[in-house]
Design a protein around this motif. Structure first.
Motif, PDB file in Angstrom:
ATOM      1  N   GLN A 154       7.222  45.172  64.120  1.00  0.00           N
ATOM      2  CA  GLN A 154       6.793  46.099  64.950  1.00  0.00           C
ATOM      3  C   GLN A 154       8.003  47.177  65.360  1.00  0.00           C
ATOM      4  O   GLN A 154       7.593  48.353  65.489  1.00  0.00           O
ATOM      5  N   LYS A 155       9.012  46.586  65.992  1.00  0.00           N
ATOM      6  CA  LYS A 155       9.973  47.334  66.553  1.00  0.00           C
ATOM      7  C   LYS A 155      10.599  48.170  65.569  1.00  0.00           C
ATOM      8  O   LYS A 155      10.911  49.204  65.627  1.00  0.00           O
ATOM      9  N   ASN A 185       8.124  50.785  64.660  1.00  0.00           N
ATOM     10  CA  ASN A 185       8.193  51.775  65.452  1.00  0.00           C
ATOM     11  C   ASN A 185       9.380  52.873  65.508  1.00  0.00           C
ATOM     12  O   ASN A 185       9.259  54.100  65.611  1.00  0.00           O
ATOM     13  N   THR A 211       1.507  44.056  58.814  1.00  0.00           N
ATOM     14  CA  THR A 211       2.239  42.541  59.399  1.00  0.00           C
ATOM     15  C   THR A 211       1.128  41.481  59.319  1.00  0.00           C
ATOM     16  O   THR A 211       1.312  40.690  60.138  1.00  0.00           O
ATOM     17  N   THR A 243       4.042  35.756  64.123  1.00  0.00           N
ATOM     18  CA  THR A 243       4.019  36.330  65.413  1.00  0.00           C
ATOM     19  C   THR A 243       5.328  36.657  65.658  1.00  0.00           C
ATOM     20  O   THR A 243       5.632  37.738  66.143  1.00  0.00           O
ATOM     21  N   ARG A 244       6.174  35.964  65.696  1.00  0.00           N
ATOM     22  CA  ARG A 244       7.718  36.230  66.067  1.00  0.00           C
ATOM     23  C   ARG A 244       8.222  37.124  65.110  1.00  0.00           C
ATOM     24  O   ARG A 244       8.883  38.258  65.549  1.00  0.00           O
ATOM     25  N   THR A 245       7.904  37.249  63.746  1.00  0.00           N
ATOM     26  CA  THR A 245       8.600  38.293  62.913  1.00  0.00           C
ATOM     27  C   THR A 245       7.829  39.635  63.075  1.00  0.00           C
ATOM     28  O   THR A 245       8.252  40.548  62.964  1.00  0.00           O
ATOM     29  N   GLU A 246       6.373  39.325  63.425  1.00  0.00           N
ATOM     30  CA  GLU A 246       5.609  40.502  63.637  1.00  0.00           C
ATOM     31  C   GLU A 246       6.321  41.430  64.779  1.00  0.00           C
ATOM     32  O   GLU A 246       6.057  42.674  64.567  1.00  0.00           O
ATOM     33  N   VAL A 247       6.782  40.772  65.809  1.00  0.00           N
ATOM     34  CA  VAL A 247       7.407  41.488  66.860  1.00  0.00           C
ATOM     35  C   VAL A 247       8.519  42.139  66.355  1.00  0.00           C
ATOM     36  O   VAL A 247       8.693  43.718  66.607  1.00  0.00           O
ATOM     37  N   HIS A 248       9.355  41.678  65.713  1.00  0.00           N
ATOM     38  CA  HIS A 248      10.747  42.401  65.134  1.00  0.00           C
ATOM     39  C   HIS A 248      10.155  43.388  63.994  1.00  0.00           C
ATOM     40  O   HIS A 248      10.752  44.635  64.246  1.00  0.00           O
ATOM     41  N   SER A 290      -4.236  44.843  69.609  1.00  0.00           N
ATOM     42  CA  SER A 290      -2.927  44.654  70.536  1.00  0.00           C
ATOM     43  C   SER A 290      -1.782  45.381  69.915  1.00  0.00           C
ATOM     44  O   SER A 290      -0.773  45.793  70.338  1.00  0.00           O
ATOM     45  N   THR A 291      -1.901  45.717  68.582  1.00  0.00           N
ATOM     46  CA  THR A 291      -0.653  46.307  67.808  1.00  0.00           C
ATOM     47  C   THR A 291      -0.451  47.671  67.715  1.00  0.00           C
ATOM     48  O   THR A 291       0.411  48.060  67.392  1.00  0.00           O
TER      49      THR A 291
END
Length: 624
Positions: free
Chosen positions: A554-555, A558, A542, A547-552, A574-575
């Protein structure tokens, strides 16, 4: 591994279409050995090559006989006119005799053309079959080369050997080889025919040859250094233009347009100076040779005129001899030309053979095993690895990863994180120890089966020229369009794809520059999701998204990693806080191992890395 494509430049060759006369010739390091090896590729076509030789000889012989027979017609006309001038009754030109001569000449030239066509046709087949074999071997070789070859060799260099050098061999076999045979036969045949007419005039012509050779050698030697300078400067100019073109935004941003233009003008002027001097010197060779040839014609005409008045030879023989003398100089120049071309061709063949002789990856086991239902258990047992035997990068590594676990690999640059993954994929061979998947040594698996166990998302994205749908389904070619769309949605790529003019049918260019770097990364993540492999490898997957797309993402990742063994290489610690196991690597060793909380409690290398990144983030936020 470097994927940078570099421009390839072929060196100039001596004469003809391969380069200007007097240009530097690319020479082989082992001429005899390489030539013998190249000849072995022609060995299966012995009969065809014999046909080419016979056809070349017959074509040339029929062509050489023409001037002699035409001279007979000239003599007959001359004799008829002289008899008529003397007032001999019934004297005149024998047109019936001339007609028979013309029919004979037409037949000779027709057969000469026919055999020349046979020669070219057969040789074209031999040349194409030979280079086809070379290309097939090169293609097969690429599939057996280890990753270390591509790490140490630029893409441009490999392409140059497979494309440019093989094309050079093809051109020489198809054109220059037949021309060389024809030139040799022509030289021998013309000398024989001239000797039958007049040994004295033949000697006069042969005496002028050394003078032509001396002129050629002296001028070529002087022009060669200018050709070398021209090639070198041309490379500098091409490199400068490519650099300025690819980095034009940076040039404009820093206001260096004037400086870039000045440098271009300076190098261009230097190239002009080398170029015109090289071309001028090489260009005067032919006029000088023509001058020497004309001197020979003058001497031959004078001596021939005297011989005619003395009755030693006929007028037709003088005409035939002058034609032969003009035929004689051309094949000599061609032979010198082709000798240089053959030098370059053998050098090209040597480069191709060097590629074919590159060290191959370790062969697969004779009896391979198959993992019918892979679970994803991975273990490293006393693994040693180094790019050179005397400098080990990884020493005595031991690691056990249970199915479904997420393993994060962290550490400073050069610690061996990506190397660990390359060993797992068997891109490199380990020096000692064993790597097992589900208890099976990876050396006992077929490489294709081993690679099919992994899905990879790398920091350096790779997309090919084709539609977006084709790029996503690269790992599963039988995937339905609906599955492709679902994978894109899971990777949060569906929205941006639908905003493109052609949607999923949008064609990406060769470098995929018609979408952003972050969008490329989303497509590679979608590709990994669709492939649905038992083991995942994520190398800074990522890093190119916001950062915003990274959160999506990462989900989504996962969710994807549930039930799968995953190896995650990360610089942003942190990831990877939720990883089951974190391997902390430094100087090729796993120096710490555990989950996030346990490693922080140790207050060791990982804790130092984590706190330094956390403090940097706080500083950035306060500045912002």
């Amino acid at each position: 591994m470097s994927n940078r494509k570099e421009p390839t430049r072929r060196q100039g060759v001596g004469f003809g279409p391969h380069g200007g006369m007097g240009a530097p010739v690319q020479k082989a390091k082992d001429f005899k050995g390489t030539l013998k090896r190249l000849i072995r590729y022609l060995a299966p076509y012995r009969f065809q090559l014999l046909t080419v030789l016979v056809a070349a000889i017959l074509s040339t012989v029929f062509s050489i006989l023409g001037p002699k027979i035409l001279g007979m017609a000239t003599t007959k006309i001359f004799e008829g006119l002289m008899e008529k001038f003397k007032g001999i009754p019934g004297a005149g030109i024998d047109f019936e005799y001339l007609f028979r001569i013309l029919v004979l000449l037409a037949g000779l030239y027709l057969f000469s053309s026919l055999f020349m066509w046979i020669q070219q046709y057969v040789m074209a087949g031999v040349a194409q079959k030979t280079v086809y074999t070379l290309r097939e071997e090169a293609k097969a070789k690429i599939n057996t080369l280890p990753l270390k070859y591509f790490d140490s060799t630029t893409t441009g260099e490999t392409l140059s050997r497979i494309v440019n050098d093989v094309d050079n061999i093809s051109t020489t076999l198809q054109q220059s080889l037949t021309q060389f045979i024809t030139s040799i036969v022509t030289i021998i045949g013309v000398i024989i025919m001239m000797l039958t007419i007049s040994p004295v005039m033949t000697l006069i012509l042969l005496v002028t040859l050394p003078l032509s050779a001396v002129i050629t050698m002296v001028v070529a030697k002087k022009s060669q250094r200018y050709f070398v300078g021209q090639q070198k400067t041309l490379g500098q100019l091409s490199g400068h233009v490519e650099e300025m073109y690819t980095g034009h935004e940076v040039v404009k941003a820093f206001g260096h347009e004037k400086k870039a233009i000045e440098k271009f003008s300076a190098v261009n002027e230097e190239l002009f100076q080398y170029g015109w001097k090289a071309q001028f010197l090489s260009g005067i060779i032919m006029p000088l040779m023509s001058f020497v040839g004309n001197l020979a014609y003058v001497l031959i005409s004078i001596v021939g005129g005297i011989f005619v008045t003395k009755g030693f030879i006929s007028v037709g023989d003088i005409q035939a001899f002058i034609q032969y003398s003009r035929q004689f100089t051309q094949p000599i120049a061609q032979t010198a030309n082709i000798a240089n071309i053959i030098q370059s061709t053998v050098a090209s063949a040597e480069r191709v053979f060097e590629f074919l002789d590159e060290e191959e990856q370790v062969p697969e086991a004779q009896e391979v095993k198959v993992l019918s239902f892979p679970k994803g258990r991975v273990s490293f047992e006393h693994v040693d690895f180094g790019y050179t035997a005397d400098q080990l990068l990884i020493k005595d590594m031991n690691l056990d990863v249970e199915p479904g676990q997420t393993v994060a690999i962290v550490g400073p640059t050069g610690a061996g994180k990506t190397t660990l993954v390359n060993l797992l994929m068997r891109f490199y061979e380990i020096n000692n120890g064993t790597i097992r998947i589900d208890g099976v040594d990876i050396t006992e698996l077929k490489r294709s089966d081993l690679h099919s166990l992994f899905g990879m998302v790398l920091q350096d994205t790779w997309l090919f020229h084709g539609s977006i749908a084709d790029n996503i389904s690269y790992g599963r070619e039988d995937a339905a369009k609906e599955e492709v769309i679902e994978a894109a949605k899971a990777a949060h790529a569906d929205h941006f794809i639908r905003t493109l003019p052609e949607g999923y049918d949008t064609i990406l260019n060769e470098e995929a520059t018609n979408i952003s770097q972050g969008q490329k990364q989303l497509l590679t993540i979608a590709r990994a999701i669709l492939a649905d492999p038992p083991i995942l490898i994520l190398d800074e997957a990522t890093s190119s998204v916001d950062t915003r797309t990274e959160v999506h993402i990462q989900k989504a990742m996962n969710h994807l990693m549930k039930g799968r063994t995953s190896f995650v290489i990360a610089h942003r610690l942190s990831t990877i806080r939720d990883a089951d196991v974190i391997l902390v690597m430094n100087e090729g060793k796993v120096i710490e191992q555990g989950n996030h909380e346990a490693l922080l409690a140790q207050n060791g290398f990982y804790a130092e890395l984590y706190h330094s990144q956390f403090s940097e983030q706080k500083t950035d936020q306060s500045i912002g």
